[in-house]
Scaffold this motif. Structure first.
Motif, PDB file in Angstrom:
ATOM      1  N   UNK A 189       5.944   6.963   9.601  1.00  0.00           N
ATOM      2  CA  UNK A 189       7.389   6.727   9.670  1.00  0.00           C
ATOM      3  C   UNK A 189       7.929   6.205   8.344  1.00  0.00           C
ATOM      4  N   UNK A 190       7.294   5.179   7.804  1.00  0.00           N
ATOM      5  CA  UNK A 190       7.762   4.583   6.556  1.00  0.00           C
ATOM      6  C   UNK A 190       7.554   5.569   5.411  1.00  0.00           C
ATOM      7  N   UNK A 191       6.471   6.306   5.457  1.00  0.00           N
ATOM      8  CA  UNK A 191       6.241   7.343   4.447  1.00  0.00           C
ATOM      9  C   UNK A 191       7.360   8.366   4.434  1.00  0.00           C
ATOM     10  N   UNK A 192       7.831   8.761   5.610  1.00  0.00           N
ATOM     11  CA  UNK A 192       8.951   9.710   5.678  1.00  0.00           C
ATOM     12  C   UNK A 192      10.204   9.111   5.046  1.00  0.00           C
ATOM     13  N   UNK A 193      10.449   7.828   5.290  1.00  0.00           N
ATOM     14  CA  UNK A 193      11.631   7.168   4.717  1.00  0.00           C
ATOM     15  C   UNK A 193      11.533   7.086   3.193  1.00  0.00           C
ATOM     16  N   UNK A 194      10.374   6.672   2.700  1.00  0.00           N
ATOM     17  CA  UNK A 194      10.192   6.543   1.251  1.00  0.00           C
ATOM     18  C   UNK A 194      10.248   7.916   0.589  1.00  0.00           C
ATOM     19  N   UNK A 195       9.632   8.901   1.221  1.00  0.00           N
ATOM     20  CA  UNK A 195       9.665  10.260   0.685  1.00  0.00           C
ATOM     21  C   UNK A 195      11.114  10.751   0.551  1.00  0.00           C
ATOM     22  N   UNK A 196      11.924  10.506   1.579  1.00  0.00           N
ATOM     23  CA  UNK A 196      13.339  10.896   1.513  1.00  0.00           C
ATOM     24  C   UNK A 196      14.070  10.132   0.417  1.00  0.00           C
ATOM     25  N   UNK A 197      13.774   8.843   0.291  1.00  0.00           N
ATOM     26  CA  UNK A 197      14.425   8.037  -0.748  1.00  0.00           C
ATOM     27  C   UNK A 197      14.111   8.600  -2.128  1.00  0.00           C
ATOM     28  N   UNK A 198      12.882   9.040  -2.326  1.00  0.00           N
ATOM     29  CA  UNK A 198      12.486   9.623  -3.604  1.00  0.00           C
ATOM     30  C   UNK A 198      13.143  10.987  -3.794  1.00  0.00           C
TER      31      UNK A 198
ATOM     32  N   UNK B 216       0.832  -1.203   0.000  1.00  0.00           N
ATOM     33  CA  UNK B 216       0.000   0.000   0.000  1.00  0.00           C
ATOM     34  C   UNK B 216       0.871   1.260   0.000  1.00  0.00           C
ATOM     35  N   UNK B 217       1.948   1.226   0.767  1.00  0.00           N
ATOM     36  CA  UNK B 217       2.869   2.371   0.802  1.00  0.00           C
ATOM     37  C   UNK B 217       3.449   2.608  -0.595  1.00  0.00           C
ATOM     38  N   UNK B 218       3.914   1.550  -1.247  1.00  0.00           N
ATOM     39  CA  UNK B 218       4.478   1.668  -2.599  1.00  0.00           C
ATOM     40  C   UNK B 218       3.434   2.274  -3.541  1.00  0.00           C
ATOM     41  N   UNK B 219       2.200   1.787  -3.465  1.00  0.00           N
ATOM     42  CA  UNK B 219       1.135   2.309  -4.334  1.00  0.00           C
ATOM     43  C   UNK B 219       0.867   3.792  -4.073  1.00  0.00           C
ATOM     44  N   UNK B 220       0.887   4.199  -2.804  1.00  0.00           N
ATOM     45  CA  UNK B 220       0.649   5.599  -2.454  1.00  0.00           C
ATOM     46  C   UNK B 220       1.693   6.525  -3.062  1.00  0.00           C
ATOM     47  N   UNK B 221       2.917   6.041  -3.184  1.00  0.00           N
ATOM     48  CA  UNK B 221       3.998   6.892  -3.668  1.00  0.00           C
ATOM     49  C   UNK B 221       4.199   6.807  -5.178  1.00  0.00           C
ATOM     50  N   UNK B 222       3.322   6.070  -5.863  1.00  0.00           N
ATOM     51  CA  UNK B 222       3.472   5.944  -7.314  1.00  0.00           C
ATOM     52  C   UNK B 222       3.541   7.297  -8.027  1.00  0.00           C
TER      53      UNK B 222
END
Length: 173
Positions: A86-95, A49-55
């Motif tokens: 928390x995971x959203x913050x990590x993925x956002x930074x990775x992007x 779901x996190x991956x899909x949100x950041x598409x």
């Protein structure tokens, strides 16, 4: 000219509002004062779901996301909303900081009796002397403090607080 300066004042006010919200979140998630509402769920489905949100963000930066999740159900007991933050913050930074690398990678694993989430990017390298500071509040590797080149410096500190609330650990390599 009036319109121009009103626009500048509005943008500064929005930036200040975001900073205040992030500061509030940082202090709210203090591990000694905040109680979490845990429930069981499958970490693999959660991460999908996190991956899909950041598409949309991935597409905007022309990044691909490679993911490899633990082959079996990976049940964890946690507060889903907090973990998503928390995971959203990590993925956002990775992007945000990994766009030069053209892909990010997200993994779930099981190590001993613990669930592990790994978010990998291939962007700018963090200098070794800064690795132990990335989870400090207001720290940014890029030091200009400009909101154009980065955030408030609170996202990773918030992620750390949330992970520690769940009796977990967070690290950067």
């Amino acid at each position: 000219q009036k319109k121009k300066y009103i626009g500048i004042a509005y943008n500064k006010a929005k930036n200040l509002e975001n900073l205040i919200e992030e500061l509030f979140d940082y202090t709210r998630y203090d591990k000694d004062k905040f109680k979490i509402d845990c429930s069981d769920f499958d970490l693999n489905q959660f991460m999908m779901q996190i991956v899909d949100e950041f598409y949309p963000s991935l597409a905007e930066k022309q990044l691909t996301c490679i993911h490899d999740f633990w082959p079996q159900e990976l049940l964890v007991c946690c507060d889903g909303n907090l973990l998503a933050r928390a995971i959203g913050n990590l993925v956002n930074n990775a992007i945000k900081y990994g766009a030069d690398g053209k892909q990010i990678e997200i993994y779930t694993k099981k190590k001993e009796n613990k669930a592990v989430i790994q978010v990998v990017n291939y962007g700018r390298i963090i200098p070794k002397e800064d690795l132990d500071k990335v989870f400090d509040k207001f720290f940014r590797v890029e030091g200009s403090r400009s909101l154009k080149t980065g955030g408030t410096g609170l996202g990773l500190a918030i992620a750390k607080n949330i992970i520690e609330l769940h009796k977990g650990t967070i690290q950067v390599d």
